[in-house]
Design an enzyme around this catalytic site. Structure first.
Site, PDB file in Angstrom:
ATOM      1  N   ALA A  60       0.828  -1.207   0.000  1.00  0.00           N
ATOM      2  CA  ALA A  60       0.000   0.000   0.000  1.00  0.00           C
ATOM      3  C   ALA A  60       0.859   1.252   0.000  1.00  0.00           C
ATOM      4  CB  ALA A  60      -0.946  -0.013   1.204  1.00  0.00           C
ATOM      5  N   GLY A  93       3.433 -13.302  -1.936  1.00  0.00           N
ATOM      6  CA  GLY A  93       3.457 -12.648  -3.232  1.00  0.00           C
ATOM      7  C   GLY A  93       2.309 -13.046  -4.140  1.00  0.00           C
ATOM      8  N   ARG A 339     -10.715 -19.200   4.665  1.00  0.00           N
ATOM      9  CA  ARG A 339      -9.761 -19.345   5.768  1.00  0.00           C
ATOM     10  C   ARG A 339     -10.442 -19.568   7.115  1.00  0.00           C
ATOM     11  NH1 ARG A 339      -4.986 -14.937   4.268  1.00  0.00           N
ATOM     12  NH2 ARG A 339      -4.014 -16.234   2.653  1.00  0.00           N
ATOM     13  N   GLU A 478      -3.736  -2.848   5.445  1.00  0.00           N
ATOM     14  CA  GLU A 478      -4.166  -3.523   6.665  1.00  0.00           C
ATOM     15  C   GLU A 478      -4.445  -2.564   7.809  1.00  0.00           C
ATOM     16  OE1 GLU A 478      -2.889  -7.432   9.368  1.00  0.00           O
ATOM     17  OE2 GLU A 478      -1.504  -6.609   7.894  1.00  0.00           O
TER      18      GLU A 478
END
Length: 523
Positions: A60, A93, A339, A478
Site C-alpha cells: 500500500a 506474493g 480461511r 491492513e
C-alpha cells in the site's frame, strides 16, 4: 516552481471510486516550499518539508508513493524497521485478479462480480460493500500497475481457498518481495525519498486540526523506544498511513481477542505492532472491527513465522491433497474452503485434554511439483517424503485402513471431477494414487487483522465524532477496515493494498495544500 501535473490520464479508477470528478481528476499544480520568512507553526521547527509523507513501505505504501510522485509531488516514505517492505516483503506474493489476461488464456471464466460475491461470502456479510466494489473493479488495473513497474508473475493461475475459480497470480519469487522490490526501485528512480529506522511518534496538526506533518524518531532501533533523534517532518498535502496491522503486538492483540495469547504464534514480522493505529485513534479516527483477527490455516507448528509449509499448502497441499486428523485418519474440512472455515476446522482437532492433534496435509510428489518451497521444507525437517501411503500412515500413527478409505473416496471424486464429500472443488486436482507422497503438519497462526480505521472511498481517514474526514490524513491496506469483513480471502490483501494505496496516494496528491507556513531548520 514545479510544473503542472495532469493526473487525469490515470483512468484506473472506475466511476464508483468517487475519486474521479466528472470522469477525470482536476489538474494538479505543485507549489514550491517557501523556506524563508516563515512563522513557526505551534512552535515546531521542521527538519524538512515534503508534499506527501507515507508511513509504511509495503504494498500500500509503495503504491501510494508511486501515485503521489507521478502526480508531481515530493514524497517521503518512512519505515521504523531497518529493512523496507514489512509484512508485504515476506508474504507469499500472491494477488487475486478478477478476469485477468492469464485467466482468459487458461479459459477460466471470472468477473469482478464473482470476486465480489466470494469476498462477501467469506466476510460473512460484514464487508463495507461500497469499498469492496471499488476493490474488485480495480484488481486488473492494479495488476497492470505492477507489471508497469517490473513485477513478474508465474505463468499459471492458482486456486486459493474460498475462491469460486482460480484467480490468484503469484510472483516468480513466491514472495511479496517480488512486488515490493521493483516498486521501491521504481519509486526511488522517480525521486521518492526513503528513510528506514524512522518511527512515527505523533502527528502534527494545525489550529484547524489538519494533519500537516509528523514527529518521528530518526535512527530508531527496534524495539528500543529510547533510541533515535526526535525530528519533525512537514507534509503540506497529506500523510498517508500504510502502517499495516498488529498481529505481532501481543498486548494489543490480547485486548481484542484474549484467546490469541502467548500460545499462538504469528506469521508476521516483529514490527507488526499497533502504535500507528493508536496514534490515529488519538486524533479521532474511527476504529472498526478490531477484534476480527484472522489465523492462517496453512501454517505449521514445526517452524516459526510464515515458514516454508505455508507456501507448500497453498500451492499444492490444499488444492492437490487432503488433510486428515492423525488419530482418526478422517478428513474434517474442505481443504479449499475460506480461511475461517478451515481455521475453525483445524482448531477443533484436539484430544480429550484440549491439546492439539496437528492435522496432516499431504499430496503426491507430482501434486507438489509447483511448490517451490518444498525443497527447503524437506531440508529443514518440516515436511516429510514417503514412498508409500502405508509409510506415511506409520510415521504419523494414522490408522492405515481408514486413511486408505479416505484416499480411495477422494480419488473417485477426482476421477469424476466432482462429488467430493467435503464439497471441495476437485475438477483440477491430481489423484493420490501412487507415491512418493509428501506431508506436513498443520496448525493456524495469527496472520491478518481485518479491522482498522474507517476510510472514505477516497481513502480519507474518518473521524469517530462525525464520520467526516480528518483533514490531511489518508490510509490504506491492513491499517484500514472494510474490504474483507469477517474473514479475508487469501491473496485479496495484496489487491486491497495496491488498489487503495493508489487511491490514497492520488487523494493526498490532489488535495488542496495546507496554507500554513513552515519554519525549516535544515538537515
Amino acid at each position: 516552481m514545479k510544473k503542472n501535473s495532469d493526473v487525469s490520464r490515470r483512468a484506473f479508477l472506475t466511476q464508483s471510486t468517487i475519486l474521479a470528478t466528472g470522469g477525470a481528476l482536476a489538474t494538479l499544480t505543485g507549489t514550491a516550499w517557501a523556506q524563508e520568512s516563515c512563522a513557526q507553526v505551534q512552535g515546531v521547527r521542521y527538519h524538512k518539508i515534503y508534499d506527501v509523507i507515507v508511513v509504511g513501505s509495503g504494498f500500500a505504501g509503495l503504491a501510494a508513493a508511486l501515485e503521489a510522485v507521478q502526480a508531481g509531488r515530493s514524497v517521503l516514505v518512512i519505515d521504523k524497521m531497518p529493512v523496507f517492505g514489512g509484512n508485504s516483503a515476506i508474504n507469499g506474493g500472491a494477488v487475486a485478479v478478477a478476469d485477468s489476461p492469464p485467466q482468459r488464456k487458461e479459459g477460466i471464466v471470472d468477473s469482478p462480480e464473482l470476486m465480489y460475491k466470494d469476498m462477501l461470502k467469506a466476510g460473512r456479510g460484514l464487508n463495507d460493500k461500497e469499498q469492496l466494489k471499488i476493490l474488485v473493479e480495480n484488481t486488473n488495473a492494479a495488476y497492470e500497475f505492477t507489471l508497469k513497474h517490473g513485477v513478474k508473475y508465474k505463468p499459471f493461475v492458482q486456486h486459493f481457498g474460498g475462491h469460486s475459480v482460480p484467480r490468484t497470480l503469484q510472483t516468480v519469487e513466491s514472495s511479496g518481495a517480488g512486488i515490493t522490490r521493483p516498486l521501491k526501485e521504481s519509486a526511488a528512480k522517480m525521486g521518492v525519498v526513503f528513510r528506514s529506522q524512522c518511527k512515527l511518534e505523533s502527528f502534527l496538526q494545525n489550529a484547524q486540526g489538519r494533519v500537516i506533518g509528523l514527529t518521528v524518531r530518526d535512527g530508531y532501533q527496534f524495539p528500543d523506544e529510547q533510541t533515535g533523534q526526535i525530528r519533525h517532518y512537514g507534509a503540506r498535502y497529506g500523510v498517508v498511513m500504510c502502517s499495516g496491522g498488529f498481529s505481532n503486538d501481543l498486548r494489543f492483540r490480547k485486548l481484542q481477542n484474549p484467546m490469541l495469547d502467548e500460545r499462538v504464534d504469528s506469521t508476521n514480522h516483529p514490527g507488526a505492532t499497533a502504535e500507528c493505529l493508536v496514534h490515529m485513534l488519538r486524533i479521532g479516527a474511527t476504529p472498526v472491527q478490531l477484534d476480527l483477527i484472522q489465523l492462517g490455516p496453512w501454517s505449521s507448528p514445526d517452524e516459526r513465522g510464515f515458514g516454508y509449509v505455508s507456501q507448500f499448502n497453498t500451492i499444492s497441499g490444499f488444492p492437490n491433497g487432503i488433510m486428515v486428523n492423525p488419530r482418526t485418519g478422517h478428513r474434517f474440512t474442505n481443504e479449499l474452503a475460506d480461511r475461517k472455515e478451515r481455521e475453525e476446522g483445524i482448531l477443533a482437532q484436539v484430544d480429550e485434554k484440549g491439546n492439539p492433534l496437528y492435522p496432516i496435509c499431504f499430496t503426491t510428489l507430482e501434486g507438489a511439483k509447483l511448490a517451490q518451497s518444498l525443497g527447503h521444507a524437506l531440508h529443514y525437517g518440516v515436511a516429510w517424503q514417503f514412498d508409500s501411503l502405508e509409510q506415511l500412515a506409520a510415521h504419523f500413527g494414522i490408522p492405515f485402513s481408514t486413511l486408505q478409505d479416505e484416499v480411495d473416496a477422494y480419488n473417485a471424486a477426482v476421477a469424476r471431477k466432482g462429488g467430493d464429500r467435503m464439497k471441495k472443488d476437485v475438477s483440477r486436482a491430481v489423484p493420490l494414487e501412487k507415491g512418493p507422497f509428501v506431508a506436513v503438519r498443520v496448525w493456524p497462526k495469527v496472520h491478518y487483522v481485518m479491522g482498522g480505521v474507517q476510510i472514505s472511498m477516497r481513502a480519507e481517514v474518518l473521524n469517530a465524532a462525525d464520520s467526516q474526514p480528518i483533514p490531511g490524513l489518508y490510509a490504506a491496506g491492513e491499517a484500514t477496515a472494510g474490504s474483507h469483513g469477517g474473514s479475508r480471502l487469501g491473496s485479496c490483501a495484496v489487491a486491497d493494498c495496491l488498489v487503495f494505496g493508489r487511491i490514497a496516494g492520488l487523494s493526498a496528491a490532489s488535495a488542496t495544500a495546507a496554507d500554513d507556513s513552515f519554519d525549516v531548520g535544515g538537515i
